[in-house]
Design a protein around this motif. Structure first.
Motif, mmCIF file in Angstrom:
data_model
loop_
_atom_site.group_PDB
_atom_site.id
_atom_site.type_symbol
_atom_site.label_atom_id
_atom_site.label_comp_id
_atom_site.label_asym_id
_atom_site.label_seq_id
_atom_site.Cartn_x
_atom_site.Cartn_y
_atom_site.Cartn_z
ATOM 1 N N THR A 62 -6.595 0.950 -5.287
ATOM 2 C CA THR A 62 -5.938 1.676 -4.072
ATOM 3 C C THR A 62 -6.990 1.937 -3.206
ATOM 4 O O THR A 62 -7.996 2.311 -3.415
ATOM 5 C CB THR A 62 -4.888 2.645 -4.142
ATOM 6 N N TRP A 118 -1.877 -0.127 -1.353
ATOM 7 C CA TRP A 118 -1.872 -0.668 -2.480
ATOM 8 C C TRP A 118 -2.631 -2.206 -2.327
ATOM 9 O O TRP A 118 -2.352 -2.891 -1.571
ATOM 10 C CB TRP A 118 -0.567 -0.754 -3.016
ATOM 11 N N PRO A 147 -5.829 -3.805 1.714
ATOM 12 C CA PRO A 147 -4.127 -3.385 1.287
ATOM 13 C C PRO A 147 -3.228 -4.270 1.366
ATOM 14 O O PRO A 147 -3.537 -5.051 2.569
ATOM 15 C CB PRO A 147 -4.170 -1.945 2.363
#
Length: 160
Positions: A37, A53, A69
């Motif tokens: 992350t 994420w 991400p």
């Protein structure tokens, strides 16, 4: 100025922003797993936070350079937060005007807590997305890792 209560760990200066990689253990709708992350904190008083994420499995070892991400949750630290408690943020169901995030925005209800500082930075989050097809409910525990893409705002008060 109120003195710091004894026995509590030193917290990062709330005015410092950062972008760091964290190895997160995710518990949710599928078997627990580790994922990379990207956690960012910014704002005049460090009041904004995002969890990005990446979708990349986080095996023990070196943090990949190419983290990006795919989904991002946004959180805000309430103005009523105390200085000596872990920094706690409320996840948001919508983004403020003119704010964009990397990847797909994940509206959520829940919280994010930061503990420690520097290389000992840790995070805990519980959240639920009102759009179950976007992301299932989660509980994550994460620790900061060394990453070439990180940025930590200098501590102006310390002259760094």
């Amino acid at each position: 100025m109120t003195p710091k209560p004894p026995g509590l760990p030193a917290l990062a200066n709330p005015n410092r922003g950062f972008v760091v990689a964290m190895r997160a253990r995710l518990v949710g709708s599928r078997p627990p797993h580790y994922e990379w992350t990207i956690v960012s904190r910014w704002g005049p008083n460090g009041e904004n936070l995002t969890i990005g994420w990446t979708g990349l499995p986080a095996a023990a070892g070196e943090t990949p350079i190419e983290l990006t991400p795919r989904q991002t949750a946004f959180a805000v630290r309430p103005a009523s937060s105390t200085a000596w408690a872990p920094a706690t943020f409320c996840l948001a169901t919508s983004l403020p005007n003119r704010l964009t995030v990397a990847g797909d925005f994940v509206p959520a209800e829940g919280y994010v807590r930061l503990y420690g500082s520097g290389s000992m930075l840790r995070m805990c989050s519980r959240g639920v997305c009102p759009v179950p097809t976007l992301r299932g409910p989660w509980h994550l525990e994460a620790t900061r890792t060394i990453w070439i893409g990180e940025f930590i705002e200098p501590d102006v008060a310390a002259g760094v």
